[in-house]
Design a protein around this motif. Structure first.
Motif, PDB file in Angstrom:
ATOM      1  N   GLY A  14      22.491  46.193  53.980  1.00 44.85           N
ATOM      2  CA  GLY A  14      22.924  45.026  54.747  1.00 44.85           C
ATOM      3  C   GLY A  14      21.987  44.708  55.902  1.00 44.85           C
ATOM      4  O   GLY A  14      21.639  43.544  56.136  1.00 44.85           O
ATOM      5  N   VAL A  15      21.573  45.740  56.619  1.00 42.98           N
ATOM      6  CA  VAL A  15      20.634  45.549  57.729  1.00 42.98           C
ATOM      7  C   VAL A  15      19.294  45.048  57.194  1.00 42.98           C
ATOM      8  O   VAL A  15      18.665  44.167  57.793  1.00 42.98           O
ATOM      9  CB  VAL A  15      20.473  46.856  58.539  1.00 42.98           C
ATOM     10  CG1 VAL A  15      19.346  46.734  59.551  1.00 42.98           C
ATOM     11  CG2 VAL A  15      21.781  47.213  59.224  1.00 42.98           C
ATOM     12  N   SER A  16      18.883  45.569  56.063  1.00 41.79           N
ATOM     13  CA  SER A  16      17.645  45.109  55.435  1.00 41.79           C
ATOM     14  C   SER A  16      17.739  43.625  55.091  1.00 41.79           C
ATOM     15  O   SER A  16      16.793  42.859  55.336  1.00 41.79           O
ATOM     16  CB  SER A  16      17.371  45.924  54.178  1.00 41.79           C
ATOM     17  OG  SER A  16      16.255  45.417  53.488  1.00 41.79           O
ATOM     18  N   LEU A  17      18.857  43.215  54.538  1.00 42.87           N
ATOM     19  CA  LEU A  17      19.061  41.799  54.214  1.00 42.87           C
ATOM     20  C   LEU A  17      19.007  40.935  55.474  1.00 42.87           C
ATOM     21  O   LEU A  17      18.389  39.867  55.475  1.00 42.87           O
ATOM     22  CB  LEU A  17      20.399  41.602  53.497  1.00 42.87           C
ATOM     23  CG  LEU A  17      20.790  40.159  53.180  1.00 42.87           C
ATOM     24  CD1 LEU A  17      19.779  39.527  52.223  1.00 42.87           C
ATOM     25  CD2 LEU A  17      22.190  40.099  52.611  1.00 42.87           C
ATOM     26  N   ALA A  18      19.627  41.413  56.539  1.00 47.75           N
ATOM     27  CA  ALA A  18      19.610  40.655  57.798  1.00 47.75           C
ATOM     28  C   ALA A  18      18.182  40.488  58.322  1.00 47.75           C
ATOM     29  O   ALA A  18      17.803  39.388  58.756  1.00 47.75           O
ATOM     30  CB  ALA A  18      20.477  41.363  58.836  1.00 47.75           C
ATOM     31  N   PHE A  19      17.386  41.548  58.255  1.00 45.93           N
ATOM     32  CA  PHE A  19      15.989  41.435  58.690  1.00 45.93           C
ATOM     33  C   PHE A  19      15.201  40.495  57.780  1.00 45.93           C
ATOM     34  O   PHE A  19      14.352  39.735  58.242  1.00 45.93           O
ATOM     35  CB  PHE A  19      15.316  42.809  58.741  1.00 45.93           C
ATOM     36  CG  PHE A  19      15.538  43.543  60.028  1.00 45.93           C
ATOM     37  CD1 PHE A  19      14.957  43.109  61.207  1.00 45.93           C
ATOM     38  CD2 PHE A  19      16.322  44.681  60.056  1.00 45.93           C
ATOM     39  CE1 PHE A  19      15.154  43.782  62.394  1.00 45.93           C
ATOM     40  CE2 PHE A  19      16.529  45.368  61.236  1.00 45.93           C
ATOM     41  CZ  PHE A  19      15.947  44.916  62.418  1.00 45.93           C
ATOM     42  N   LYS A  20      15.481  40.540  56.493  1.00 45.87           N
ATOM     43  CA  LYS A  20      14.791  39.658  55.546  1.00 45.87           C
ATOM     44  C   LYS A  20      15.112  38.204  55.854  1.00 45.87           C
ATOM     45  O   LYS A  20      14.215  37.355  55.874  1.00 45.87           O
ATOM     46  CB  LYS A  20      15.205  40.022  54.119  1.00 45.87           C
ATOM     47  CG  LYS A  20      14.554  39.197  53.047  1.00 45.87           C
ATOM     48  CD  LYS A  20      13.111  39.562  52.875  1.00 45.87           C
ATOM     49  CE  LYS A  20      12.555  38.842  51.652  1.00 45.87           C
ATOM     50  NZ  LYS A  20      11.150  39.114  51.483  1.00 45.87           N
ATOM     51  N   LEU A  21      16.390  37.913  56.109  1.00 48.07           N
ATOM     52  CA  LEU A  21      16.789  36.546  56.428  1.00 48.07           C
ATOM     53  C   LEU A  21      16.225  36.087  57.770  1.00 48.07           C
ATOM     54  O   LEU A  21      15.997  34.891  57.972  1.00 48.07           O
ATOM     55  CB  LEU A  21      18.315  36.420  56.423  1.00 48.07           C
ATOM     56  CG  LEU A  21      18.985  36.627  55.060  1.00 48.07           C
ATOM     57  CD1 LEU A  21      20.500  36.612  55.199  1.00 48.07           C
ATOM     58  CD2 LEU A  21      18.515  35.571  54.059  1.00 48.07           C
ATOM     59  N   ALA A  22      15.990  37.028  58.675  1.00 44.82           N
ATOM     60  CA  ALA A  22      15.428  36.702  59.988  1.00 44.82           C
ATOM     61  C   ALA A  22      13.904  36.571  59.927  1.00 44.82           C
ATOM     62  O   ALA A  22      13.277  36.230  60.934  1.00 44.82           O
ATOM     63  CB  ALA A  22      15.823  37.772  61.000  1.00 44.82           C
ATOM     64  N   GLY A  23      13.317  36.830  58.765  1.00 43.95           N
ATOM     65  CA  GLY A  23      11.882  36.661  58.609  1.00 43.95           C
ATOM     66  C   GLY A  23      11.048  37.892  58.901  1.00 43.95           C
ATOM     67  O   GLY A  23       9.824  37.810  58.970  1.00 43.95           O
ATOM     68  N   HIS A  24      11.680  39.043  59.064  1.00 46.48           N
ATOM     69  CA  HIS A  24      10.959  40.297  59.326  1.00 46.48           C
ATOM     70  C   HIS A  24      10.819  41.075  58.017  1.00 46.48           C
ATOM     71  O   HIS A  24      11.525  42.050  57.775  1.00 46.48           O
ATOM     72  CB  HIS A  24      11.704  41.132  60.367  1.00 46.48           C
ATOM     73  CG  HIS A  24      11.874  40.440  61.677  1.00 46.48           C
ATOM     74  ND1 HIS A  24      10.848  40.326  62.587  1.00 46.48           N
ATOM     75  CD2 HIS A  24      12.942  39.818  62.219  1.00 46.48           C
ATOM     76  CE1 HIS A  24      11.275  39.674  63.647  1.00 46.48           C
ATOM     77  NE2 HIS A  24      12.552  39.348  63.446  1.00 46.48           N
ATOM     78  N   LYS A  25       9.863  40.627  57.191  1.00 46.75           N
ATOM     79  CA  LYS A  25       9.723  41.161  55.839  1.00 46.75           C
ATOM     80  C   LYS A  25       9.430  42.661  55.817  1.00 46.75           C
ATOM     81  O   LYS A  25      10.059  43.413  55.075  1.00 46.75           O
ATOM     82  CB  LYS A  25       8.613  40.403  55.113  1.00 46.75           C
ATOM     83  CG  LYS A  25       8.378  40.870  53.705  1.00 46.75           C
ATOM     84  CD  LYS A  25       7.253  40.109  53.044  1.00 46.75           C
ATOM     85  CE  LYS A  25       6.986  40.688  51.668  1.00 46.75           C
ATOM     86  NZ  LYS A  25       5.855  40.053  51.018  1.00 46.75           N
ATOM     87  N   HIS A  26       8.476  43.115  56.610  1.00 46.48           N
ATOM     88  CA  HIS A  26       8.084  44.523  56.573  1.00 46.48           C
ATOM     89  C   HIS A  26       9.189  45.444  57.093  1.00 46.48           C
ATOM     90  O   HIS A  26       9.422  46.522  56.533  1.00 46.48           O
ATOM     91  CB  HIS A  26       6.790  44.743  57.355  1.00 46.48           C
ATOM     92  CG  HIS A  26       5.615  44.051  56.735  1.00 46.48           C
ATOM     93  ND1 HIS A  26       5.089  44.426  55.522  1.00 46.48           N
ATOM     94  CD2 HIS A  26       4.886  42.981  57.143  1.00 46.48           C
ATOM     95  CE1 HIS A  26       4.085  43.631  55.209  1.00 46.48           C
ATOM     96  NE2 HIS A  26       3.932  42.739  56.187  1.00 46.48           N
ATOM     97  N   THR A  27       9.877  45.021  58.134  1.00 44.87           N
ATOM     98  CA  THR A  27      11.000  45.810  58.649  1.00 44.87           C
ATOM     99  C   THR A  27      12.121  45.868  57.617  1.00 44.87           C
ATOM    100  O   THR A  27      12.744  46.916  57.422  1.00 44.87           O
ATOM    101  CB  THR A  27      11.511  45.224  59.974  1.00 44.87           C
ATOM    102  OG1 THR A  27      10.420  45.134  60.890  1.00 44.87           O
ATOM    103  CG2 THR A  27      12.618  46.071  60.568  1.00 44.87           C
TER     104      THR A  27
END
Length: 79
Positions: free
Chosen positions: A39-52
């Motif tokens: 879930g946290v990974s998805l949130a970072f992906k949606l926020a544009g932080h691909k590598h994180t």
């Protein structure tokens, strides 16, 4: 021939200490931690932080493996 007993080798003190502590953790904790990392990974992906997102998303598999190890220690015990 009884293959469930390991009579030739014994666990070291460090392994016994780790297993006695990890056996106290509920098995559900590893599952929910894995789901949370996704879930946290998805949130970072949606926020544009691909590598994180990729970094945190890779935590799911180790958490599930730790859960399997935890379950084995609880059901089979240790030496």
């Amino acid at each position: 021939m009884d293959i469930t007993k390991n009579t030739g080798h014994q666990e070291g003190d460090v392994a016994k200490a780790i297993e006695s502590q990890t056996a106290k953790i509920p098995s559900d904790a590893f599952l929910w931690t894995s789901v949370a990392s996704m879930g946290v990974s998805l949130a970072f992906k949606l926020a544009g932080h691909k590598h994180t997102a990729l970094f945190i998303g890779q935590w799911a598999a180790p958490f599930l493996l730790l859960g399997i190890y935890n379950k084995i220690v609880k059901t089979q015990g240790h030496d």
